[in-house]
Design an enzyme around this catalytic site. Structure first.
Site, PDB file in Angstrom:
ATOM      1  N   TYR A  64     -29.688   4.410  87.271  1.00  0.00           N
ATOM      2  CA  TYR A  64     -30.938   5.154  87.345  1.00  0.00           C
ATOM      3  C   TYR A  64     -31.664   4.793  88.641  1.00  0.00           C
ATOM      4  O   TYR A  64     -31.177   4.001  89.447  1.00  0.00           O
ATOM      5  CB  TYR A  64     -31.786   4.889  86.104  1.00  0.00           C
ATOM      6  CG  TYR A  64     -31.143   5.376  84.830  1.00  0.00           C
ATOM      7  CD1 TYR A  64     -30.786   6.714  84.682  1.00  0.00           C
ATOM      8  CD2 TYR A  64     -30.867   4.512  83.783  1.00  0.00           C
ATOM      9  CE1 TYR A  64     -30.183   7.182  83.518  1.00  0.00           C
ATOM     10  CE2 TYR A  64     -30.253   4.959  82.608  1.00  0.00           C
ATOM     11  CZ  TYR A  64     -29.918   6.298  82.494  1.00  0.00           C
ATOM     12  OH  TYR A  64     -29.311   6.752  81.343  1.00  0.00           O
ATOM     13  N   GLY A 108     -27.773  -3.425  69.963  1.00  0.00           N
ATOM     14  CA  GLY A 108     -28.339  -2.095  69.789  1.00  0.00           C
ATOM     15  C   GLY A 108     -27.721  -1.324  68.652  1.00  0.00           C
ATOM     16  O   GLY A 108     -28.361  -1.034  67.637  1.00  0.00           O
ATOM     17  N   ARG A 109     -26.455  -0.956  68.812  1.00  0.00           N
ATOM     18  CA  ARG A 109     -25.825  -0.135  67.777  1.00  0.00           C
ATOM     19  C   ARG A 109     -25.656  -0.903  66.473  1.00  0.00           C
ATOM     20  O   ARG A 109     -25.619  -0.303  65.400  1.00  0.00           O
ATOM     21  CB  ARG A 109     -24.494   0.403  68.300  1.00  0.00           C
ATOM     22  CG  ARG A 109     -24.685   1.516  69.327  1.00  0.00           C
ATOM     23  CD  ARG A 109     -23.392   1.945  69.960  1.00  0.00           C
ATOM     24  NE  ARG A 109     -22.813   0.875  70.759  1.00  0.00           N
ATOM     25  CZ  ARG A 109     -21.535   0.824  71.121  1.00  0.00           C
ATOM     26  NH1 ARG A 109     -20.701   1.770  70.723  1.00  0.00           N
ATOM     27  NH2 ARG A 109     -21.084  -0.148  71.868  1.00  0.00           N
ATOM     28  N   CYS A 144     -21.443  -2.378  62.581  1.00  0.00           N
ATOM     29  CA  CYS A 144     -21.127  -1.283  63.499  1.00  0.00           C
ATOM     30  C   CYS A 144     -19.661  -1.377  63.897  1.00  0.00           C
ATOM     31  O   CYS A 144     -19.148  -2.446  64.218  1.00  0.00           O
ATOM     32  CB  CYS A 144     -22.011  -1.375  64.744  1.00  0.00           C
ATOM     33  SG  CYS A 144     -21.477  -0.322  66.110  1.00  0.00           S
ATOM     34  N   CYS A 183     -17.736   3.514  66.711  1.00  0.00           N
ATOM     35  CA  CYS A 183     -17.072   4.821  66.631  1.00  0.00           C
ATOM     36  C   CYS A 183     -17.692   5.856  67.558  1.00  0.00           C
ATOM     37  O   CYS A 183     -17.032   6.815  67.960  1.00  0.00           O
ATOM     38  CB  CYS A 183     -17.092   5.338  65.195  1.00  0.00           C
ATOM     39  SG  CYS A 183     -18.734   5.814  64.600  1.00  0.00           S
ATOM     40  N   CYS A 221     -24.184   7.884  67.432  1.00  0.00           N
ATOM     41  CA  CYS A 221     -25.120   7.329  68.413  1.00  0.00           C
ATOM     42  C   CYS A 221     -24.990   7.953  69.793  1.00  0.00           C
ATOM     43  O   CYS A 221     -25.949   7.994  70.543  1.00  0.00           O
ATOM     44  CB  CYS A 221     -24.951   5.820  68.510  1.00  0.00           C
ATOM     45  SG  CYS A 221     -23.267   5.276  68.823  1.00  0.00           S
ATOM     46  N   CYS A 269     -26.213   7.502  62.850  1.00  0.00           N
ATOM     47  CA  CYS A 269     -25.213   6.449  62.718  1.00  0.00           C
ATOM     48  C   CYS A 269     -24.262   6.857  61.607  1.00  0.00           C
ATOM     49  O   CYS A 269     -24.703   7.240  60.516  1.00  0.00           O
ATOM     50  CB  CYS A 269     -25.851   5.104  62.396  1.00  0.00           C
ATOM     51  SG  CYS A 269     -24.634   3.789  62.082  1.00  0.00           S
ATOM     52  N   ALA A 326     -17.538   8.953  50.739  1.00  0.00           N
ATOM     53  CA  ALA A 326     -18.592   9.801  50.180  1.00  0.00           C
ATOM     54  C   ALA A 326     -18.899   9.423  48.736  1.00  0.00           C
ATOM     55  O   ALA A 326     -20.065   9.279  48.348  1.00  0.00           O
ATOM     56  CB  ALA A 326     -18.186  11.271  50.269  1.00  0.00           C
ATOM     57  N   GLU A 360     -11.192   6.011  40.287  1.00  0.00           N
ATOM     58  CA  GLU A 360     -10.403   6.081  41.523  1.00  0.00           C
ATOM     59  C   GLU A 360      -8.925   6.055  41.164  1.00  0.00           C
ATOM     60  O   GLU A 360      -8.446   5.117  40.519  1.00  0.00           O
ATOM     61  CB  GLU A 360     -10.748   4.915  42.450  1.00  0.00           C
ATOM     62  CG  GLU A 360      -9.844   4.737  43.644  1.00  0.00           C
ATOM     63  CD  GLU A 360      -9.677   5.994  44.476  1.00  0.00           C
ATOM     64  OE1 GLU A 360      -8.516   6.388  44.700  1.00  0.00           O
ATOM     65  OE2 GLU A 360     -10.700   6.580  44.884  1.00  0.00           O
TER      66      GLU A 360
END
Length: 643
Positions: free
Chosen positions: A173, A318-319, A342, A345, A349, A361, A392, A411
């Site tokens: 930057y 961070g992540r 984390c 992946c 993010c 996330c 899920a 299951e």
């Protein structure tokens, strides 16, 4: 907790005392108003981390001027009207127990004209190799004025209640552009030798100190190396660090890279944990202020090891804070097993941000939606059966149990994870397993009954009469209508990754998407001769860019043959494959195995058998619509909030 004796220790950045050494990195979430003011989402997102025990939160890029924005919905401190909303942010973060710094920056040439409404600015009229726009070369007077804008933005940050600022001098930057011979070719007082190139950042530090006083902390973010032709290296950066310390910064955060080497500054799962810590140690050897590190630090034990080795004084994570905003609280209270780790992946993010959305996330559906996705106890406690223990179904079960419902998972296999367990098999994907283990741990703690090796049937539902059923039966591989798929050497990627079949030798993978690409890399890494056949113009279209780069590099190193815009016509009994490419029919092979990875189809057998029964039925994840892990986990979470 004695295991984290370094992480738990307070640290001073100048006059600011930080209660521990867990620091949230600045990460673009793209969820402020277009005028740079803070939204409730932006505030609640940071407040949640403060509640989770982080010692210091450094916010994402606060633009010091509208011309410096790199995304539409970044925060800003370029005018006084922006102060009140950000004061609300700092008040709530402080009330929750954390310190907070505003990262102030100008994007320089690494932005786009459609975002800022004008030509991009830079030290020299050299386009960013990624963004391509020809910059306006700032005049000496404009540089002088920009220094004042940084100081004014810092003063507004102080008035807004921030404990300090972080000057963004890294990642290519504007501040970093001036410091680097890669982007600065000026011959006035702001260019040429190192002292002149550093004049811009040094004068910014002095301007902030003059306007904000000695009790306001100044942190500086720097790229240890730019990893570009003619860019800065670690020896340059050590010299810069000495100059910045003399100018008056209180602490230094060591990162890496510019946009051209973006895959390093936002490293995917390919990159090693804490891989930048050695750079921090190098810089720490030449200055006396606190030096902090960043880069794939996703576990408190890894962070503790870095600190005990003396490589850094604190760790930016961070992540890791996206996956689990309560990591510090869990670690320091002795509940490490409850931390969501984390896995690098990049699906939420960076991919969401790059597509123009707010950040997310994959593993934490609440990210940037903390208020609207809050778990509230159910008014009526119900008995809910869940068919399937994939990501899920397990996520739905966790949330339902947290809300007070009585939950039972059926299951059909002997473990949780579903197809997500396959995703952990290829190289660089092993940390996916950590999330499956986390889900199992939470289910056990919540008292959710898991019945393994058992498929939920309509007969059992009719007999037990639960109040509702969540169908999370996932998906199965789709077999394409290609002549020859019945040959026994033709197998699915799922069967291969689950270890049902061993494939060696010369192998064709039909399908170059996410599953096909990862499977091909798995096979190639085991010494096989691999060919990918894909109908579309390119492979790995669903793969986040940073990860895609490494996969393509691996394919090149392993001599993987790639055919795009190619249709498979038939698979012959001798292992040859008839393809059509550019209007020509060609024979490839012969192959020892052919692996199909051309998509998934929902498993809805239970849905069909429940028709006519008076029971509430909910579909989640791949059973509703095949997608990626982010879609599945989010769907399970949000559906459970509605039951």
């Amino acid at each position: 907790m004695t295991g984290f004796k370094m992480l738990s220790q307070p640290i001073h950045f100048g006059s600011v005392k930080i209660k521990n050494r867990f620091i949230v990195s600045p990460m673009v979430m793209n969820c402020c108003n277009e005028d740079g003011t803070a939204t409730e989402r932006f505030i609640a997102y940071h407040e949640e981390k403060a509640k989770g025990g982080w010692g210091l939160i450094v916010t994402e890029d606060y633009a010091v001027d509208p011309s410096g924005r790199t995304y539409q919905y970044l925060p800003g401190l370029w005018c006084d009207e922006q102060i009140p909303s950000h004061r609300t942010l700092t008040d709530r973060v402080h009330a929750a127990g954390a310190k907070i710094f505003a990262q102030i920056f100008h994007g320089g040439r690494q932005t786009e004209e459609w975002i800022i409404g004008q030509q991009v600015w830079a030290p020299s009229p050299i386009p960013c190799p990624v963004k391509k726009a020809l910059p306006h070369e700032m005049t000496t007077e404009e540089v002088d004025a920009m220094i004042e804008k940084f100081g004014d933005a810092a003063l507004r940050a102080k008035k807004a209640g921030f404990d300090g600022v972080q000057i963004h001098g890294a990642h290519g930057y504007l501040v970093g552009e001036f410091a680097s011979p890669y982007s600065n070719k000026r011959v006035d007082k702001y260019g040429g030798n190192l002292m002149n190139r550093m004049r811009f950042p040094v004068e910014i530090v002095k301007n902030i100190r003059k306007k904000c006083g000695p009790d306001f902390s100044i942190d500086y973010k720097i790229s240890a190396e730019e990893r570009t032709q003619g860019g800065t290296n670690i020896e340059d950066t050590k010299a810069m660090a000495i100059m910045l310390e003399e100018a008056g910064i209180d602490s230094l955060n060591v990162s890496i890279a510019v946009y051209e080497t973006w895959y390093m500054q936002v490293p995917p799962s390919v990159m090693g944990h804490g891989w930048l810590a050695d750079y921090a140690q190098e810089i720490k050897s030449v200055i006396n202020i606190p030096v902090t590190t960043v880069g794939r630090i996703n576990d408190p034990y890894v962070a503790e090891g870095i600190l005990r080795s003396g490589k850094a004084d604190a760790c930016y994570m961070g992540r890791a804070s996206l996956a689990d905003p309560h990591m510090p609280e869990k670690a320091l209270s002795g509940h490490v097993e409850d931390i969501i780790t984390c896995m690098g992946c990049l699906q939420g993010c960076t991919s969401k941000i790059d597509s123009g959305f707010s950040g997310q996330c994959t593993l934490n559906p609440r990210t940037v939606r903390e208020r609207e996705t809050k778990i509230i106890p159910a008014d009526i406690k119900k008995t809910i059966y869940i068919a399937g223990g994939g990501p899920a179904g397990a996520e739905a079960a966790i949330v339902l149990a947290q809300r007070g419902h009585r939950v039972k998972i059926f299951e059909k296999r002997d473990r949780l994870g579903g197809m997500y367990g396959c995703a952990a098999i290829p190289p660089w994907k092993g940390e996916i397993s950590a999330f499956i283990v986390w889900q199992r741990t939470q289910l056990e703690k919540l008292g959710v009954e898991i019945i393994y090796d058992t498929e939920l049937t309509s007969e059992q539902i009719e007999r037990d009469k639960p109040d509702g059923v969540v169908i999370a039966t996932g998906s199965r591989p789709w077999v394409p209508p290609i002549l020859g798929t019945e040959n026994e050497f033709v197998i699915s990627a799922v069967d291969l990754l689950e270890g049902k079949i061993k494939a060696d030798g010369k192998i064709a993978v039909i399908g170059g998407g996410l599953v096909g690409g990862e499977t091909a890399n798995y096979l190639a890494s085991h010494g096989n001769q691999v060919t990918i056949i894909e109908m579309l113009d390119e492979i790995l279209q669903e793969e986040p860019g940073n990860m895609k780069r490494f996969l393509l590099q691996s394919f090149k190193e392993n001599n993987v043959e790639i055919h795009t815009k190619t249709e498979v016509k038939s698979i012959e009994e001798d292992g040859t494959i008839k393809i059509e490419k550019d209007g020509l029919e060609i024979l490839l092979g012969a192959f020892d195995f052919v692996v199909t990875a051309v998509g998934m189809r929902p498993v809805r057998k239970l849905k069909e058998s429940l028709e006519g029964q008076d029971i509430a039925v909910f579909y989640v994840g791949d059973a509703k619509k095949p997608g990626n892990a982010l879609d599945a986990i989010e769907d399970g979470y949000l559906t459970a909030l509605q039951i």
